[in-house]
Design an enzyme around this catalytic site. Sequence first.
Site, PDB file in Angstrom:
ATOM      1  CE  LYS A  30      -1.641  85.127 107.277  1.00 21.85           C
ATOM      2  NZ  LYS A  30      -3.034  85.116 107.771  1.00 21.85           N
ATOM      3  CB  SER A  72      -3.056  82.085 110.225  1.00 27.55           C
ATOM      4  OG  SER A  72      -3.698  83.109 109.492  1.00 27.55           O
ATOM      5  CB  SER A 121      -5.838  84.996 110.864  1.00 31.42           C
ATOM      6  OG  SER A 121      -5.983  83.607 110.995  1.00 31.42           O
TER       7      SER A 121
END
Lengths: 478, 93, 485
Positions: free
Chosen positions: C79, C154, C178
């Site tokens: 990420k 996210s 997330s």
Amino acid sequence: MPQYETVIGLEAHVELKTRAKIFCDSTTEFGGAPNTHVCPVCLGLPGALPVVNKKVVEYAIRAALALNCKIAEFSKFDRKNYYYPDMPKNYQISQYDLPIAKHGCLEIDTANGVKKIGITRLHMEEDTGKLVHQGTITTTPFSLVDYNRAGVPLIEIVSEPDLRSPEEARQYMEKLRTVILYTGVSDCKMEEGSLRCDANISVRPVGTGGFGTKAEIKNLNSFKSLQRSLAFEAERQIKTLEAGGKIVQETRTWDEGKGETLSLRSKEYAHDYRYLPDPDLVPLLIDRQWVADIRNSLPEMPDQRRLRYVKEYGLPAYDAAILTNTKELADYFEECVKAYPHPKAISNWIMGDLNRLLNLHGIEITGCKVTPQNLASLLMLIGRGTISGKIAKTVFAEMFAGGKAAETIVKEKGLTQISDKRVIVAIVDEVLARNPGPVEDYKAGRERALGFLVGQVMKASQGKANPELANKLLREKL
Amino acid sequence: MITKKDVEHVALLSRLELTGPEKDMYTRQLNDILEHFQFLARLDTENVQPTAHVLPLQNVFREDWAGLHISREDALANCPDQEENYFKVPKIV
Amino acid sequence: MQFTLRTAHEMHDQLIKKEISAEELNKTVFARIDAVDDQIGAYITRTRENALAQARAVDRQIRNGEKISPLSGIPIAIKDNICTDGIRTTAGSKILSNFIPPYSATVVKRLEAAGSTIAGKANLDEFAMGSSNENSAFLVTRNPWDTSRVPGGSSGGSAAAVAAGAAVCALGSDTGGSIRQPASFCGVVGMKPTYGAVSRYGLIAYASSLDQIGPFTRDVTDCALMLNAICGHDPLDSTSAKYQAVDYTGFLKDDVRGMKLGVPEEYMAEGIDPAVRGVVLKAMEKLESLGAVVEYTTLPHTEYALPTYYLIAQAEASSNLARYDGVRYGIRAKGSEDVIDMFMKTRSQGFGHEVKRRIMLGTYALSTGYYDAHYLKALKVRTLIKEDFDRAFKKYDLLLSPVSPTTAFRIGEKIDNPLQMYLSDICTISVNLAGIPGLSIPCGFAGGLPVGLQLMGRHFDEGTMFRAAYTFEQNTDYHKQFPEL
């Protein structure tokens, strides 16, 4: 016109002399090339996290104990949020509602005797980076930032508004410096910024309670600027009030060149630090045994030591105050006393020749080549009559310059005092023969002529003749 | 009730410059959100201790060893404006 | 294309049997990225050359007969809010669009030490603020099961990459769901470990007391392998727990007999899409049929979790994001009169709407006059929420719930209504407030879209979660279903 009194409280910032910064491994060393003592943590890079340097907590406790503070059992770090380009994260990790220590005090000597100044709190925080301006902060077209200092550990020591004059404020800071130096947690060099202070100052008509509106003065980097800026600011505030004006609560900076305080941060519209517990750091539970261990490792503090010098060594208060001004000097003195138990004679030498030469050469006592043992030996030579006091001064100057022992210098230069009666008689005879005039004068009752003749004997002996003996023999001969 | 003036104040504290329409939008949205959050006030928390950390960790320290640095080149590599190895910023006041 | 959809442990077997080299394996995954990522948009930055170099090093180890670790040579997506030394790390924000960290996060170092290759940096909502990946400053990530839908957020890029075979495993971060919510939307396994189990050093902070890094994988075994690689104490993170490392693969047993599973009724109430509820109930029945005891229970303060979470997270975020000011890194606005002007212009141009909204909400919650009623109040309610879990875990080994009230929603569907978007986090945020571990495992489909079952465990009891999840997986085949691309 009413009489005004000045009310001052000081916030002192002391850089702790740990090896590493407060929350990372970067060095705290002063004066590196710009932006070379930095790492992801103290540069506030995204993702970097702080971890507390244990030594910082230890040093904070050590300083707090020396300032008679109460050490918290539970303490934590908070974020103080405000934007300033010298602060890499735009928040400063500090302590808000649970500082490491509170409720201390410091005694200062004023014209009206000893005065106790309250210490509200002592807390740990990180230092900011340094801004470099062209000219002053108000006129520079841009600023340059060096983050080497960012994250250097600080303790902030907040006094009660107990100070009543710029002079008291200076005395408080000087005393604070002495005490902190005794603890060994900082080198307190104002010129390098390891001791700084901000001052809160207000004025009020004498006899009224409450406080006037205060101004905060920043950028005070010497005892002189502290006292001068406060004197200026007190007068400015009184003049403003007298002219029917109002004091604005604001931050002002001291302009050393102009000799005045100037309003600062006029564009920082809003102050709201929005403190929150730092979620990246966990609380501190201060172990009582740790505190006790730190307390036991503290040296005797200057106030106690000074009293002891008067009581134990019979020194005048003045001598005691000077000798205990730094721990190193006091330690030096005591080492001398151990080797030669005549405190006043040692005190005289330290306050006289030694201090004069140290000041002259800008040397600290710790860098002095004359060891306490050597100074003691010198005084022993004088005491035994091996050398005269006058010769001793010459010998000492050489000891100071080269670090040699007194005996060595005396021996090498043949400076041993002449106490052999026959040798001195010979010189006396010669002097008398060569100076019939003064001899006549003396005989005519002019006592001063004797001094001249003694001087001639000393000169002829290259200063080595025992002056008392020379004096005695001259009188006999005359 | 959060007013447009509150939004302006909060934006200033946050160092955010908002356009007129943005101010209106955020005033409306923050009001919606805070209004929805109002019911939190109903809960009696008189004798409840706040939780800042979920784990009972304390006294996490590092030793006082100076070591890891990054090079000056690395320190300044991402800097938008620099001069003589300093970070350069516009005038402060 | 079936090959690239294998798990890490299957690939590891092939590597040690020398059926394929690590370089070939990585090339295959990059071929897959080339083939599908235009449709999916999982990556902000691809690091093909780095990955191939790392893979060749693994091949040398294999040739030299050295023992390689289970994740050696396995391409992993990171990420893009996790710092990678020398590789651009943007946090999905314009303000960091040119930021190249001079250091790597602890998790990245650990994966590199384990021999993993870094496939690239995965898309996310800006600063991990969002539930749909629509808040990325760079691109929209699409759900591999239906490219008109969001992948969740996210960590949407990480989830979509694993689901689409554009990475074998991925790292995400989870502040309020997330990892778990996009795992649920994309039909992969996603886990938020116990707060403190995985180092946050190098994770670009959103809300420090809630953030935790965790894995996305295609099955539970890979998830255990990933956690093995990344967890453990880190002296660079003060909130990292000092606990004894365990081998989580030891918990992968097909047996839940006697395990006590609680279902908090608040998580099954109205607001949960009936189709999702149906799928989740069936999954619970499955576990019951395998010998677990499943009962309804209660977490009475659940309704307060949303405001509590948003006030705490945004307060921390408002402070965490203060450092983006254009002085040291990132973009800087041009033409400023002075430094305050520069700060304001830079931040206004650099941050997107959602980030600004959250910064302002947090600043408001901390400001004079509002602190007690908002931030402090939220910290107190956090205590009550945590105590709810403490009570429940006295009776139950794990708690079960849906991960999200709905399946993946359409792109653009909620973007104009922040409150609606926040409400979609309702099942996941309490886990972060309590600091407990949570895991999302594929448990079926509703309307052709994946549904995730959430398992919640005691602090540092990831092992029990793995056992239950593994058992479920061994007795179902949802993890073997892949999107058509």
